[in-house]
Design a protein around this motif. Structure first.
Motif, PDB file in Angstrom:
ATOM      1  N   VAL A  76       0.914  -0.982  -0.090  1.00 53.10           N
ATOM      2  CA  VAL A  76       0.021  -0.072   0.039  1.00 53.10           C
ATOM      3  C   VAL A  76       0.961   1.198   0.098  1.00 53.10           C
ATOM      4  O   VAL A  76       1.571   1.473   0.985  1.00 53.10           O
ATOM      5  CB  VAL A  76      -0.853   0.016   1.379  1.00 53.10           C
ATOM      6  N   ASP A  77       0.677   1.956  -0.951  1.00 53.19           N
ATOM      7  CA  ASP A  77       1.728   3.190  -1.305  1.00 53.19           C
ATOM      8  C   ASP A  77       0.832   4.554  -1.079  1.00 53.19           C
ATOM      9  O   ASP A  77       0.066   4.770  -1.801  1.00 53.19           O
ATOM     10  CB  ASP A  77       2.279   2.997  -2.723  1.00 53.19           C
ATOM     11  N   ASN A  95      -2.095   4.164  -4.108  1.00 54.85           N
ATOM     12  CA  ASN A  95      -1.752   3.051  -4.960  1.00 54.85           C
ATOM     13  C   ASN A  95      -1.551   1.636  -4.259  1.00 54.85           C
ATOM     14  O   ASN A  95      -0.687   1.604  -3.249  1.00 54.85           O
ATOM     15  CB  ASN A  95      -0.435   3.181  -5.870  1.00 54.85           C
ATOM     16  N   THR A  96      -2.128   0.661  -4.631  1.00 50.62           N
ATOM     17  CA  THR A  96      -2.239  -0.627  -4.071  1.00 50.62           C
ATOM     18  C   THR A  96      -1.849  -1.701  -4.990  1.00 50.62           C
ATOM     19  O   THR A  96      -2.229  -1.837  -6.224  1.00 50.62           O
ATOM     20  CB  THR A  96      -3.432  -1.202  -3.598  1.00 50.62           C
ATOM     21  N   TYR A  97      -0.498  -2.311  -4.584  1.00 49.14           N
ATOM     22  CA  TYR A  97      -0.061  -3.393  -5.581  1.00 49.14           C
ATOM     23  C   TYR A  97      -0.219  -4.790  -4.950  1.00 49.14           C
ATOM     24  O   TYR A  97       0.241  -5.049  -3.848  1.00 49.14           O
ATOM     25  CB  TYR A  97       1.603  -2.899  -5.721  1.00 49.14           C
ATOM     26  N   ILE A  98      -0.956  -5.536  -5.588  1.00 53.61           N
ATOM     27  CA  ILE A  98      -1.492  -6.778  -5.243  1.00 53.61           C
ATOM     28  C   ILE A  98      -0.807  -7.876  -5.693  1.00 53.61           C
ATOM     29  O   ILE A  98      -0.555  -8.060  -7.045  1.00 53.61           O
ATOM     30  CB  ILE A  98      -3.066  -7.108  -5.626  1.00 53.61           C
ATOM     31  N   LEU A 104      -6.472 -16.935  -4.276  1.00 54.96           N
ATOM     32  CA  LEU A 104      -7.321 -16.891  -3.106  1.00 54.96           C
ATOM     33  C   LEU A 104      -6.993 -15.828  -2.088  1.00 54.96           C
ATOM     34  O   LEU A 104      -7.977 -14.965  -1.759  1.00 54.96           O
ATOM     35  CB  LEU A 104      -7.113 -18.307  -2.372  1.00 54.96           C
ATOM     36  N   PRO A 105      -5.776 -15.734  -1.434  1.00 52.17           N
ATOM     37  CA  PRO A 105      -5.558 -14.491  -0.515  1.00 52.17           C
ATOM     38  C   PRO A 105      -5.512 -13.246  -1.463  1.00 52.17           C
ATOM     39  O   PRO A 105      -6.016 -12.170  -0.574  1.00 52.17           O
ATOM     40  CB  PRO A 105      -3.982 -15.010   0.194  1.00 52.17           C
ATOM     41  N   SER A 106      -5.019 -13.192  -2.468  1.00 55.68           N
ATOM     42  CA  SER A 106      -4.879 -11.708  -3.191  1.00 55.68           C
ATOM     43  C   SER A 106      -6.356 -11.168  -3.291  1.00 55.68           C
ATOM     44  O   SER A 106      -6.544  -9.859  -3.156  1.00 55.68           O
ATOM     45  CB  SER A 106      -4.524 -11.930  -4.538  1.00 55.68           C
ATOM     46  N   GLY A 107      -7.428 -12.281  -3.572  1.00 52.32           N
ATOM     47  CA  GLY A 107      -8.757 -11.398  -3.599  1.00 52.32           C
ATOM     48  C   GLY A 107      -9.147 -10.934  -2.326  1.00 52.32           C
ATOM     49  O   GLY A 107      -9.848  -9.693  -2.296  1.00 52.32           O
ATOM     50  N   TYR A 108      -8.709 -11.702  -1.376  1.00 53.79           N
ATOM     51  CA  TYR A 108      -9.424 -11.313   0.170  1.00 53.79           C
ATOM     52  C   TYR A 108      -8.480 -10.057   0.508  1.00 53.79           C
ATOM     53  O   TYR A 108      -9.118  -9.042   1.175  1.00 53.79           O
ATOM     54  CB  TYR A 108      -9.051 -12.304   1.222  1.00 53.79           C
ATOM     55  N   VAL A 109      -7.204  -9.791   0.320  1.00 56.71           N
ATOM     56  CA  VAL A 109      -6.289  -8.817   0.531  1.00 56.71           C
ATOM     57  C   VAL A 109      -7.010  -7.540  -0.324  1.00 56.71           C
ATOM     58  O   VAL A 109      -7.079  -6.315   0.433  1.00 56.71           O
ATOM     59  CB  VAL A 109      -4.963  -8.882   0.466  1.00 56.71           C
ATOM     60  N   HIS A 136      -8.854   8.141  -3.512  1.00 57.41           N
ATOM     61  CA  HIS A 136      -9.060   7.525  -4.633  1.00 57.41           C
ATOM     62  C   HIS A 136      -8.151   6.366  -4.753  1.00 57.41           C
ATOM     63  O   HIS A 136      -6.691   6.478  -4.365  1.00 57.41           O
ATOM     64  CB  HIS A 136      -8.926   8.298  -5.962  1.00 57.41           C
ATOM     65  N   LEU A 137      -8.457   5.117  -4.862  1.00 56.11           N
ATOM     66  CA  LEU A 137      -7.863   3.875  -4.736  1.00 56.11           C
ATOM     67  C   LEU A 137      -7.471   3.218  -6.082  1.00 56.11           C
ATOM     68  O   LEU A 137      -8.479   2.907  -6.646  1.00 56.11           O
ATOM     69  CB  LEU A 137      -8.320   2.809  -3.720  1.00 56.11           C
ATOM     70  N   ASN A 138      -6.229   3.497  -6.441  1.00 55.76           N
ATOM     71  CA  ASN A 138      -5.765   2.640  -7.721  1.00 55.76           C
ATOM     72  C   ASN A 138      -4.996   1.172  -7.204  1.00 55.76           C
ATOM     73  O   ASN A 138      -4.402   1.000  -6.383  1.00 55.76           O
ATOM     74  CB  ASN A 138      -4.636   3.551  -8.372  1.00 55.76           C
ATOM     75  N   THR A 139      -5.615   0.216  -8.013  1.00 58.17           N
ATOM     76  CA  THR A 139      -5.198  -1.057  -7.446  1.00 58.17           C
ATOM     77  C   THR A 139      -4.713  -1.716  -9.016  1.00 58.17           C
ATOM     78  O   THR A 139      -4.913  -1.754  -9.906  1.00 58.17           O
ATOM     79  CB  THR A 139      -6.602  -2.037  -7.199  1.00 58.17           C
ATOM     80  N   TYR A 140      -3.247  -2.060  -8.544  1.00 56.72           N
ATOM     81  CA  TYR A 140      -2.461  -2.883  -9.483  1.00 56.72           C
ATOM     82  C   TYR A 140      -2.068  -4.201  -9.246  1.00 56.72           C
ATOM     83  O   TYR A 140      -1.625  -4.488  -8.139  1.00 56.72           O
ATOM     84  CB  TYR A 140      -0.906  -1.938  -9.875  1.00 56.72           C
ATOM     85  N   ARG A 141      -2.550  -5.021 -10.196  1.00 56.54           N
ATOM     86  CA  ARG A 141      -2.216  -6.508  -9.986  1.00 56.54           C
ATOM     87  C   ARG A 141      -0.993  -6.927 -10.531  1.00 56.54           C
ATOM     88  O   ARG A 141      -0.773  -6.896 -11.903  1.00 56.54           O
ATOM     89  CB  ARG A 141      -3.450  -7.324 -10.378  1.00 56.54           C
TER      90      ARG A 141
END
Length: 357
Positions: A76-77, A95-98, A104-109, A136-141
């Motif tokens: 989490v940045d 910015n959140t980097y998953i 399984l855990p990535s979805g929950y996180v 505003h949350l940006n999610t990067y997988r």
């Protein structure tokens, strides 16, 4: 057998799933703002049951290596001027980097972090009387960004099949030598040397296994899957994996002595090896030590984890050293056990032959 194995399975599976849910999944926070508002966000993340902040860093450098080295599920940045922009209603972006290796855990996180950010957003905007748009949350997988289960599961299943086949082939080979009474002559042909005897058995099958690896490479192109950049690291880990599986098969075939019984023994072992490996249920979420100890006895656990690092995370030799060391230890132990069991068996056969004469 009918009584012992179901009891063992029950204890082992209970050890794996006893928590019943994912908790305290490690994440890393990059706090570039270091203000009261960023501290609030960090506290809210820490207070969730699902997440555990493993480390707080001052800057986001080498995100990909952070995942591999720190074994984190997310980063989490929090940006610079985070608090100032919140107070001004300018919608700062978090910015959140998953880490999407294990779906399984990535979805929950991902859902938990989004929920925490939304809660902080509502809290701050309500306090300031602003519309609900402060954050505003940006999610990067990262690693398997499309979230395809095929990339996650398919290579691991191939390794599971390869492990079972190699162990069964060697177990049946040595059990057949005993049933046919040819183990002693095989030992004499190797110059009374157990290591040479093992090498004579291992080398042909190792070469055949490398052919299987080449076929797997064709599969990657056929199914249009990303190919590992560090091919030599993958081939080296796979070669050690095959040798370890072969030595286990030799030990089982030497001890069990009958082909059918050796096959049954390995079939019984295959499922708990898979369950305890950490592939389907995260390794760090297993409820007891039994499953973790059990998984370290077999080559599938270190090999499949090294596979995920090399294939999905595009890591290299340096990133899989922990698993390579585990594989080296396993091969050494299996090799010693194989020599001891074969030597004792050959001595027993020789003694029986002399007594009959």
């Amino acid at each position: 057998m009918l009584i012992i194995w179901p009891i063992f399975y029950g204890v082992l599976y209970g050890s794996v799933y006893s928590k019943g849910k994912l908790i305290e999944l490690p994440i890393i926070v990059v706090d570039q703002d270091n203000t009261a508002t960023s501290a609030d966000l960090i506290d809210m993340l820490e207070q969730t049951e699902l997440l555990r902040i493993k480390e707080i860093k001052p800057e986001a450098v080498g995100i990909n290596k952070t995942f591999i080295g720190e074994a984190a599920y997310a980063v989490v940045d929090i940006p610079v001027d985070f608090e100032a922009k919140v107070m001004q209603g300018k919608s700062p972006e978090v910015n959140t980097y998953i880490n999407n290796v294990n779906l399984l855990p990535s979805g929950y996180v991902n859902r938990t972090i989004a929920s925490v950010v939304a809660t902080l957003n509502a809290k701050k905007t309500s306090a300031m009387g602003l519309p609900l748009a402060a954050l505003h949350l940006n999610t990067y997988r990262l690693f398997n960004p499309s979230g395809t289960y095929f990339l996650f599961a398919w290579p691991s299943y191939l390794f599971l099949v390869l492990e079972a086949v190699v162990m069964v082939v060697f177990a049946l080979s040595f059990a057949a030598e005993q049933e046919n009474g040819t183990l002693g002559s095989l030992y004499l042909q190797a110059g009374n040397s157990v290591p040479l005897m093992l090498a004579g058995k291992l080398i042909p099958y190792l070469l055949l296994s490398l052919v299987s690896m080449l076929v797997y490479i064709i599969y990657f192109y056929l199914f249009r899957q990303p190919y590992p950049t560090h091919v030599l690291a993958l081939l080296w880990s796979n070669a050690i994996f095959v040798i370890a599986c072969a030595l286990i098969g030799i030990i089982v075939g030497t001890l069990v002595k009958e082909q059918l019984k050796s096959l049954q023994a390995l079939m019984i072992l295959s499922m708990p090896i898979y369950i305890a490996s950490g592939f389907s249920w995260p390794y760090d979420q297993q409820g007891g030590q039994l499953a973790q100890w059990f998984s370290k006895l077999f080559p599938y656990m270190p090999s499949v984890n090294a596979l995920h690092i090399l294939l999905i995370e595009q890591g290299g030799f340096a990133d899989i050293q922990k698993y390579l060391k585990m594989q080296y230890i396993q091969v050494l132990v299996y090799f010693i056990l194989a020599i001891v069991t074969i030597r004792l068996l050959v001595q027993s056969v020789t003694t029986q032959t002399k007594s009959l004469n």
